[in-house]
Design a protein around this motif. Structure first.
Motif, short mmCIF file in Angstrom:
data_model
loop_
_atom_site.label_atom_id
_atom_site.label_comp_id
_atom_site.label_asym_id
_atom_site.label_seq_id
_atom_site.Cartn_x
_atom_site.Cartn_y
_atom_site.Cartn_z
N SER A 1 -18.37 -18.50 -55.61
CA SER A 1 -19.35 -18.05 -56.60
C SER A 1 -19.58 -16.54 -56.47
O SER A 1 -19.62 -15.82 -57.47
CB SER A 1 -20.69 -18.78 -56.41
OG SER A 1 -20.52 -20.14 -56.65
N THR A 2 -19.75 -16.08 -55.24
CA THR A 2 -19.95 -14.65 -55.00
C THR A 2 -18.73 -13.85 -55.42
O THR A 2 -18.85 -12.83 -56.11
CB THR A 2 -20.26 -14.39 -53.51
OG1 THR A 2 -21.45 -15.11 -53.16
CG2 THR A 2 -20.46 -12.91 -53.24
N LEU A 3 -17.56 -14.31 -55.02
CA LEU A 3 -16.33 -13.59 -55.34
C LEU A 3 -16.11 -13.47 -56.85
O LEU A 3 -15.54 -12.49 -57.32
CB LEU A 3 -15.13 -14.28 -54.68
CG LEU A 3 -15.08 -14.21 -53.16
CD1 LEU A 3 -13.97 -15.11 -52.62
CD2 LEU A 3 -14.90 -12.78 -52.67
N SER A 4 -16.57 -14.46 -57.62
CA SER A 4 -16.33 -14.43 -59.06
C SER A 4 -17.44 -13.72 -59.85
O SER A 4 -17.25 -13.41 -61.01
CB SER A 4 -16.16 -15.85 -59.60
OG SER A 4 -17.36 -16.58 -59.46
N THR A 5 -18.58 -13.43 -59.23
CA THR A 5 -19.69 -12.85 -59.98
C THR A 5 -20.17 -11.49 -59.48
O THR A 5 -20.84 -10.77 -60.23
CB THR A 5 -20.91 -13.80 -59.98
OG1 THR A 5 -21.31 -14.05 -58.62
CG2 THR A 5 -20.58 -15.11 -60.66
N ILE A 6 -19.85 -11.11 -58.28
CA ILE A 6 -20.32 -9.85 -57.71
C ILE A 6 -19.15 -8.86 -57.68
O ILE A 6 -18.09 -9.17 -57.12
CB ILE A 6 -20.86 -10.03 -56.27
CG1 ILE A 6 -21.94 -11.10 -56.22
CG2 ILE A 6 -21.35 -8.71 -55.70
CD1 ILE A 6 -23.20 -10.79 -56.99
N LEU B 1 -16.86 -15.36 -37.36
CA LEU B 1 -16.83 -14.92 -38.76
C LEU B 1 -15.70 -15.60 -39.53
O LEU B 1 -15.89 -16.05 -40.66
CB LEU B 1 -16.70 -13.40 -38.85
CG LEU B 1 -17.93 -12.59 -38.46
CD1 LEU B 1 -17.60 -11.11 -38.38
CD2 LEU B 1 -19.08 -12.84 -39.43
N GLU B 2 -14.52 -15.68 -38.92
CA GLU B 2 -13.39 -16.32 -39.58
C GLU B 2 -13.69 -17.78 -39.88
O GLU B 2 -13.36 -18.30 -40.95
CB GLU B 2 -12.12 -16.20 -38.73
CG GLU B 2 -11.53 -14.81 -38.76
CD GLU B 2 -10.36 -14.64 -37.80
OE1 GLU B 2 -9.89 -15.64 -37.22
OE2 GLU B 2 -9.91 -13.49 -37.65
N GLU B 3 -14.35 -18.46 -38.93
CA GLU B 3 -14.70 -19.86 -39.13
C GLU B 3 -15.70 -20.02 -40.28
O GLU B 3 -15.58 -20.92 -41.10
CB GLU B 3 -15.30 -20.43 -37.84
CG GLU B 3 -15.72 -21.89 -37.97
CD GLU B 3 -16.36 -22.41 -36.70
OE1 GLU B 3 -17.18 -23.33 -36.81
OE2 GLU B 3 -16.05 -21.90 -35.60
N ASP B 4 -16.69 -19.13 -40.34
CA ASP B 4 -17.73 -19.22 -41.37
C ASP B 4 -17.25 -18.77 -42.74
O ASP B 4 -17.61 -19.36 -43.76
CB ASP B 4 -18.95 -18.39 -40.98
CG ASP B 4 -19.76 -19.04 -39.87
OD1 ASP B 4 -19.52 -20.22 -39.57
OD2 ASP B 4 -20.63 -18.35 -39.31
N ILE B 5 -16.46 -17.71 -42.78
CA ILE B 5 -16.09 -17.10 -44.06
C ILE B 5 -14.87 -17.76 -44.69
O ILE B 5 -14.85 -18.02 -45.89
CB ILE B 5 -15.85 -15.58 -43.89
CG1 ILE B 5 -17.15 -14.92 -43.47
CG2 ILE B 5 -15.32 -14.98 -45.16
CD1 ILE B 5 -17.00 -13.48 -43.04
N GLN B 6 -13.87 -18.02 -43.92
CA GLN B 6 -12.59 -18.56 -44.38
C GLN B 6 -12.11 -17.82 -45.62
O GLN B 6 -11.87 -16.64 -45.55
CB GLN B 6 -12.69 -20.07 -44.54
CG GLN B 6 -12.90 -20.74 -43.20
CD GLN B 6 -12.93 -22.23 -43.29
OE1 GLN B 6 -12.54 -22.83 -44.27
NE2 GLN B 6 -13.37 -22.86 -42.22
N ASP B 7 -12.00 -18.49 -46.76
CA ASP B 7 -11.49 -17.79 -47.94
C ASP B 7 -12.61 -17.26 -48.83
O ASP B 7 -12.37 -16.87 -49.97
CB ASP B 7 -10.52 -18.68 -48.73
CG ASP B 7 -11.17 -19.94 -49.27
OD1 ASP B 7 -12.27 -20.28 -48.82
OD2 ASP B 7 -10.56 -20.57 -50.16
N GLY B 8 -13.83 -17.21 -48.32
CA GLY B 8 -14.94 -16.59 -49.05
C GLY B 8 -15.75 -17.57 -49.87
O GLY B 8 -15.37 -18.72 -50.08
N ASP B 9 -16.88 -17.09 -50.33
CA ASP B 9 -17.76 -17.86 -51.21
C ASP B 9 -17.28 -17.63 -52.63
O ASP B 9 -17.37 -16.52 -53.15
CB ASP B 9 -19.22 -17.41 -51.03
CG ASP B 9 -20.13 -18.12 -51.98
OD1 ASP B 9 -20.39 -19.32 -51.74
OD2 ASP B 9 -20.56 -17.50 -52.96
#
Length: 94
Positions: free
Chosen positions: A30-35, A20-28
């Motif tokens: 676009s998602t973080l700014s709109t959801i 999960l850490e490898e895939d997510i890192q600091d997040g998406d």
């Protein structure tokens, strides 16, 4: 269903956390700014082909490792027959 001896909870959870850490890192971004951060939604695992289901127990472990507050409702367990259109599980949370 019993997991193989090498798949202890600690080893499995460490593997999942690392993946999960490898895939997510600091997040998406676009998602973080709109959801909205507090938005709660549900997703269902819809069976697309008649089968013997596998991976539900592992999916639940992954969901709970990612977020212990996720609610996972399992309708069809590993090793059971499933038909097209069946809902195997629903996960709800942030």
């Amino acid at each position: 269903m019993k997991r193989p001896a090498y798949a202890t909870d600690k080893v499995l959870k460490t593997f999942i956390k690392n993946a999960l850490e490898e895939d997510i890192q600091d997040g998406d971004h676009s998602t973080l700014s709109t959801i909205p951060k507090d938005l709660k939604q549900s997703a269902k695992l819809l069976v697309k082909q008649d089968c013997i289901l596998a991976g539900v127990e592992l999916a639940e472990i992954i969901f709970k490792t990612f977020d212990k507050d996720l609610k996972v409702e399992i309708f069809i367990k590993d090793g059971k027959a499933a038909k097209v259109g069946d809902v195997a599980l629903i996960v709800t949370g942030s």
